[in-house]
Write a protein that holds these residues in place. Structure first.
Motif, PDB file in Angstrom:
ATOM      1  N   MET A   1      32.214 -64.819   2.854  1.00 30.46           N
ATOM      2  CA  MET A   1      32.155 -66.066   2.118  1.00 30.46           C
ATOM      3  C   MET A   1      32.654 -67.181   3.044  1.00 30.46           C
ATOM      4  O   MET A   1      33.695 -67.034   3.675  1.00 30.46           O
ATOM      5  CB  MET A   1      33.052 -65.932   0.884  1.00 30.46           C
ATOM      6  CG  MET A   1      32.868 -67.030  -0.119  1.00 30.46           C
ATOM      7  SD  MET A   1      33.788 -66.787  -1.666  1.00 30.46           S
ATOM      8  CE  MET A   1      32.979 -65.386  -2.391  1.00 30.46           C
ATOM      9  N   ASP A   2      31.928 -68.284   3.102  1.00 25.05           N
ATOM     10  CA  ASP A   2      32.347 -69.356   4.000  1.00 25.05           C
ATOM     11  C   ASP A   2      33.399 -70.254   3.336  1.00 25.05           C
ATOM     12  O   ASP A   2      33.699 -70.113   2.155  1.00 25.05           O
ATOM     13  CB  ASP A   2      31.141 -70.162   4.506  1.00 25.05           C
ATOM     14  CG  ASP A   2      30.465 -71.008   3.439  1.00 25.05           C
ATOM     15  OD1 ASP A   2      31.055 -71.233   2.360  1.00 25.05           O
ATOM     16  OD2 ASP A   2      29.338 -71.461   3.685  1.00 25.05           O
ATOM     17  N   GLN A   5      32.415 -72.187   0.148  1.00 20.92           N
ATOM     18  CA  GLN A   5      32.343 -71.325  -1.027  1.00 20.92           C
ATOM     19  C   GLN A   5      33.743 -70.954  -1.516  1.00 20.92           C
ATOM     20  O   GLN A   5      33.997 -70.934  -2.725  1.00 20.92           O
ATOM     21  CB  GLN A   5      31.546 -70.061  -0.716  1.00 20.92           C
ATOM     22  CG  GLN A   5      30.072 -70.332  -0.488  1.00 20.92           C
ATOM     23  CD  GLN A   5      29.350 -69.115   0.068  1.00 20.92           C
ATOM     24  OE1 GLN A   5      29.859 -68.433   0.959  1.00 20.92           O
ATOM     25  NE2 GLN A   5      28.161 -68.849  -0.467  1.00 20.92           N
ATOM     26  N   LEU A   9      35.318 -71.768  -5.139  1.00 21.36           N
ATOM     27  CA  LEU A   9      35.860 -70.662  -5.936  1.00 21.36           C
ATOM     28  C   LEU A   9      37.312 -70.926  -6.326  1.00 21.36           C
ATOM     29  O   LEU A   9      37.681 -70.786  -7.489  1.00 21.36           O
ATOM     30  CB  LEU A   9      35.745 -69.349  -5.152  1.00 21.36           C
ATOM     31  CG  LEU A   9      36.293 -68.111  -5.848  1.00 21.36           C
ATOM     32  CD1 LEU A   9      35.473 -67.780  -7.078  1.00 21.36           C
ATOM     33  CD2 LEU A   9      36.310 -66.936  -4.892  1.00 21.36           C
TER      34      LEU A   9
END
Length: 137
Positions: A1-2, A5, A9
């Protein structure tokens, strides 16, 4: 996940904790517990981001916690900025959970404190402490 993101989140993950605190009069113990679980999860994310950052490339020359310029240099990394954001989210939520647990105020007075703690951390804490002091006087 970058990082983008993870930012989205973490920013979304904090909302159930704040919503629980907003409804605290209905179930104070559960609301505080919910907020603290969310804060603990965010703290875990922070630790993992910090560990990844320490294992990655070295901070820029001059980066430190001893001057404003040094801190600015620390935050030039997107990963460091994300870790700082998650740090704010976790600590502000934890402070909000303490306000709700400690609340010796009517909930209608606690809500602005919680909102300000969510939006401007220390401002909400200061308002809570002032209202608490005034109620005791």
């Amino acid at each position: 996940m970058d990082n983008a993101q993870l930012f989205a989140l973490a920013s979304a993950a904090v909302l159930p904790g704040w919503l629980a605190l907003a409804t605290a009069p209905l179930w104070r113990t559960g609301a505080v517990r919910t907020a603290r679980i969310v804060a603990a999860v965010l703290a875990g994310l922070y630790v993992s981001l910090l560990a990844a950052g320490l294992a990655g490339e070295a901070p820029p020359q001059g980066a430190s916690f001893t001057s404003l310029e040094g801190v600015r240099l620390l935050m030039t990394s997107e990963a460091a900025l994300l870790a700082g954001w998650v740090h704010y989210l976790a600590f502000d939520l934890w402070v909000g959970s303490w306000e709700a647990e400690d609340a010796r105020l009517p909930h209608v007075l606690l809500l602005p404190c919680l909102a300000l703690t969510f939006l401007a951390g220390p401002t909400g804490l200061l308002l809570y402490l002032l209202l608490r002091m005034l109620r005791r006087a």
